[in-house]
Design a protein around this motif. Structure first.
Motif, PDB file in Angstrom:
ATOM      1  N   LYS A 175       0.818  -1.213   0.000  1.00 61.76           N
ATOM      2  CA  LYS A 175       0.000   0.000   0.000  1.00 61.76           C
ATOM      3  C   LYS A 175       0.855   1.268   0.000  1.00 61.76           C
ATOM      4  N   MET A 176       2.148   1.128  -0.229  1.00 56.95           N
ATOM      5  CA  MET A 176       3.027   2.294  -0.191  1.00 56.95           C
ATOM      6  C   MET A 176       2.644   3.330  -1.244  1.00 56.95           C
ATOM      7  N   GLU A 177       2.377   2.895  -2.469  1.00 53.79           N
ATOM      8  CA  GLU A 177       2.011   3.842  -3.516  1.00 53.79           C
ATOM      9  C   GLU A 177       0.676   4.511  -3.207  1.00 53.79           C
ATOM     10  N   LEU A 178      -0.293   3.744  -2.696  1.00 57.46           N
ATOM     11  CA  LEU A 178      -1.568   4.336  -2.311  1.00 57.46           C
ATOM     12  C   LEU A 178      -1.354   5.390  -1.232  1.00 57.46           C
ATOM     13  N   ALA A 179      -0.505   5.088  -0.255  1.00 57.99           N
ATOM     14  CA  ALA A 179      -0.224   6.060   0.806  1.00 57.99           C
ATOM     15  C   ALA A 179       0.367   7.334   0.217  1.00 57.99           C
ATOM     16  N   MET A 180       1.283   7.184  -0.725  1.00 57.68           N
ATOM     17  CA  MET A 180       1.880   8.367  -1.361  1.00 57.68           C
ATOM     18  C   MET A 180       0.827   9.183  -2.100  1.00 57.68           C
ATOM     19  N   GLN A 181      -0.049   8.502  -2.808  1.00 60.91           N
ATOM     20  CA  GLN A 181      -1.108   9.206  -3.531  1.00 60.91           C
ATOM     21  C   GLN A 181      -1.984   9.989  -2.552  1.00 60.91           C
ATOM     22  N   LEU A 182      -2.356   9.359  -1.447  1.00 65.84           N
ATOM     23  CA  LEU A 182      -3.233  10.010  -0.469  1.00 65.84           C
ATOM     24  C   LEU A 182      -2.541  11.170   0.232  1.00 65.84           C
ATOM     25  N   ILE A 183      -1.260  11.023   0.496  1.00 68.95           N
ATOM     26  CA  ILE A 183      -0.518  12.050   1.233  1.00 68.95           C
ATOM     27  C   ILE A 183      -0.142  13.218   0.339  1.00 68.95           C
ATOM     28  N   PHE A 184       0.379  12.918  -0.863  1.00 70.33           N
ATOM     29  CA  PHE A 184       1.014  13.969  -1.653  1.00 70.33           C
ATOM     30  C   PHE A 184       0.081  14.678  -2.630  1.00 70.33           C
ATOM     31  N   THR A 185      -1.020  14.045  -3.024  1.00 71.89           N
ATOM     32  CA  THR A 185      -1.944  14.742  -3.911  1.00 71.89           C
ATOM     33  C   THR A 185      -2.447  16.044  -3.289  1.00 71.89           C
ATOM     34  N   PRO A 186      -2.874  16.065  -2.016  1.00 66.18           N
ATOM     35  CA  PRO A 186      -3.267  17.353  -1.422  1.00 66.18           C
ATOM     36  C   PRO A 186      -2.128  18.357  -1.337  1.00 66.18           C
ATOM     37  N   PHE A 187      -0.891  17.869  -1.096  1.00 67.34           N
ATOM     38  CA  PHE A 187       0.251  18.776  -1.093  1.00 67.34           C
ATOM     39  C   PHE A 187       0.375  19.478  -2.437  1.00 67.34           C
ATOM     40  N   ILE A 188       0.261  18.701  -3.510  1.00 68.91           N
ATOM     41  CA  ILE A 188       0.414  19.274  -4.846  1.00 68.91           C
ATOM     42  C   ILE A 188      -0.743  20.212  -5.158  1.00 68.91           C
ATOM     43  N   TRP A 189      -1.961  19.856  -4.742  1.00 68.29           N
ATOM     44  CA  TRP A 189      -3.079  20.788  -4.917  1.00 68.29           C
ATOM     45  C   TRP A 189      -2.763  22.142  -4.283  1.00 68.29           C
ATOM     46  N   ARG A 190      -2.286  22.105  -3.046  1.00 70.28           N
ATOM     47  CA  ARG A 190      -2.001  23.354  -2.342  1.00 70.28           C
ATOM     48  C   ARG A 190      -0.886  24.133  -3.022  1.00 70.28           C
ATOM     49  N   MET A 191       0.138  23.436  -3.507  1.00 70.34           N
ATOM     50  CA  MET A 191       1.211  24.118  -4.228  1.00 70.34           C
ATOM     51  C   MET A 191       0.683  24.818  -5.471  1.00 70.34           C
ATOM     52  N   VAL A 192      -0.147  24.121  -6.229  1.00 69.07           N
ATOM     53  CA  VAL A 192      -0.699  24.695  -7.461  1.00 69.07           C
ATOM     54  C   VAL A 192      -1.589  25.891  -7.132  1.00 69.07           C
ATOM     55  N   GLU A 193      -2.414  25.764  -6.092  1.00 73.48           N
ATOM     56  CA  GLU A 193      -3.295  26.874  -5.698  1.00 73.48           C
ATOM     57  C   GLU A 193      -2.493  28.092  -5.261  1.00 73.48           C
ATOM     58  N   ARG A 194      -1.447  27.873  -4.462  1.00 71.85           N
ATOM     59  CA  ARG A 194      -0.606  28.997  -4.017  1.00 71.85           C
ATOM     60  C   ARG A 194       0.119  29.629  -5.198  1.00 71.85           C
ATOM     61  N   ARG A 195       0.570  28.780  -6.128  1.00 59.52           N
ATOM     62  CA  ARG A 195       1.249  29.330  -7.305  1.00 59.52           C
ATOM     63  C   ARG A 195       0.291  30.194  -8.131  1.00 59.52           C
ATOM     64  N   ARG A 196      -0.927  29.713  -8.355  1.00 63.18           N
ATOM     65  CA  ARG A 196      -1.891  30.482  -9.125  1.00 63.18           C
ATOM     66  C   ARG A 196      -2.227  31.802  -8.446  1.00 63.18           C
ATOM     67  N   ALA A 197      -2.363  31.760  -7.100  1.00 59.63           N
ATOM     68  CA  ALA A 197      -2.640  32.998  -6.366  1.00 59.63           C
ATOM     69  C   ALA A 197      -1.475  33.957  -6.457  1.00 59.63           C
ATOM     70  N   ALA A 198      -0.234  33.428  -6.374  1.00 54.90           N
ATOM     71  CA  ALA A 198       0.943  34.293  -6.457  1.00 54.90           C
ATOM     72  C   ALA A 198       1.098  34.907  -7.838  1.00 54.90           C
ATOM     73  N   VAL A 199       0.875  34.090  -8.880  1.00 53.64           N
ATOM     74  CA  VAL A 199       0.965  34.598 -10.251  1.00 53.64           C
ATOM     75  C   VAL A 199      -0.152  35.592 -10.534  1.00 53.64           C
ATOM     76  N   GLY A 200      -1.360  35.315 -10.029  1.00 55.51           N
ATOM     77  CA  GLY A 200      -2.478  36.214 -10.268  1.00 55.51           C
ATOM     78  C   GLY A 200      -2.358  37.543  -9.553  1.00 55.51           C
ATOM     79  N   ALA A 201      -1.542  37.561  -8.474  1.00 58.47           N
ATOM     80  CA  ALA A 201      -1.382  38.800  -7.707  1.00 58.47           C
ATOM     81  C   ALA A 201      -0.427  39.776  -8.375  1.00 58.47           C
ATOM     82  N   LEU A 202       0.317  39.284  -9.398  1.00 59.19           N
ATOM     83  CA  LEU A 202       1.287  40.184 -10.045  1.00 59.19           C
ATOM     84  C   LEU A 202       0.592  41.195 -10.957  1.00 59.19           C
TER      85      LEU A 202
END
Length: 294
Positions: A267-294
């Motif tokens: 279940k290691m890959e499943l654990a990675m998917q569950l753990i890191f997908t939200p991390f990547i969502w947050r990174m993408v959201e913060r990036r879009r907010a930072a780019v949009g603020a320029l």
């Protein structure tokens, strides 16, 4: 760290299984539509295969029995730090590829074991993704670990790591068991000084632990399977991690410490998917907010 230009780095020794973790991230990037600039850690070795062998032979003649790919002398630590710094500040930097085998080398019409020329990173990437030996190195001269927004260690127990390296280097790369064993012995001081200390800087560590006998890794015929192991997942900062969600989603998992989850190896890959997908969502959201603020 950078909201506009985030960096993910996976670090681990040769044979640790970082390539498998990379495939999990590639699947997440593909599913989520993330365009990542991929950096291969081997491309920051100082010498190509031919020159490395010549320098190793020279070192042995001088009585140096510990010449290895793990050391600061044989890697471009300042250049790797500069790449991370440049990307975090402006989304720019230079990369190249190390061509491991004839299949990788053929499109470039180069010999295996050589580097491609340095080139600029694409200008429209969402994040930088590094996988290699030294993504969390800290020395008196450089601090690579301070730049990644997400820093992941892949650290099998040492006998399993050796079994994985022996199997890969013998069956995939064609080396003899004696040659691989010699490499393991030569690298040990640099493993202690440059690889192990990195895992004190990682945000999440994945350690696969076999539940079968690996007491003599040098005679093992097979790598213990995923179902013959468990995966220990340690969070440096457990704040914000929904442990109950992970326990509910992954059968037969449990917490061994307040910041550590143990899951079945399969279940290691499943654990990675569950753990890191939200991390990547947050990174993408913060990036879009930072780019949009320029």
């Amino acid at each position: 760290m950078s909201h506009k230009h985030p960096i993910i780095a996976i670090t681990g020794s040769s044979g640790a299984g970082t390539s498998s973790v990379t495939r999990t991230f590639e699947n997440i990037f593909r599913r989520e539509g993330v365009h990542a600039a991929v950096i291969e850690g081997d491309s920051f070795h100082r010498y190509d295969r031919k020159e490395m062998r010549a320098r190793q032979a020279d070192a042995e003649q001088r009585g140096d029995k510990h010449f290895s790919h793990f050391s600061a002398a044989n890697n471009l630590f300042p250049e790797l730090e500069q790449l991370f710094r440049s990307y975090s500040e402006s989304g720019t930097g230079k990369r190249r590829k190390y061509l491991h085998d004839p299949v990788e080398a053929a499109p470039y019409k180069q010999d295996p074991g050589t580097f491609t020329p340095w080139e600029e990173l694409p200008g429209d990437t969402d994040m930088l993704f590094y996988e290699g030996l030294h993504g969390a190195v800290v020395t008196p001269e450089v601090n690579i670990a301070k730049y990644p927004d997400l820093l992941i260690g892949v650290v099998p127990v040492i006998n399993l790591e050796w079994i994985q390296k022996l199997y890969r280097d013998k069956h995939v790369r064609g080396y003899s068991a004696e040659a691989v064993t010699d490499t393991i012995l030569r690298r040990m001081p640099d493993y202690v000084n440059f690889i192990c200390p990195q895992f004190a800087h990682t945000h999440v560590n994945f350690q696969r632990v076999p539940v079968v006998d690996t007491s003599n890794p040098f005679i093992a015929r097979d790598i213990p399977s995923a179902d013959e192991s468990v995966c220990v997942i340690r969070f440096a900062n457990p704040k914000g991690i929904d442990f109950q969600y992970l326990l509910n989603m992954i059968n037969n998992s449990w917490m061994s410490r307040a910041n550590t989850v143990v899951v079945p190896g399969g279940k290691m890959e499943l654990a990675m998917q569950l753990i890191f997908t939200p991390f990547i969502w947050r990174m993408v959201e913060r990036r879009r907010a930072a780019v949009g603020a320029l």
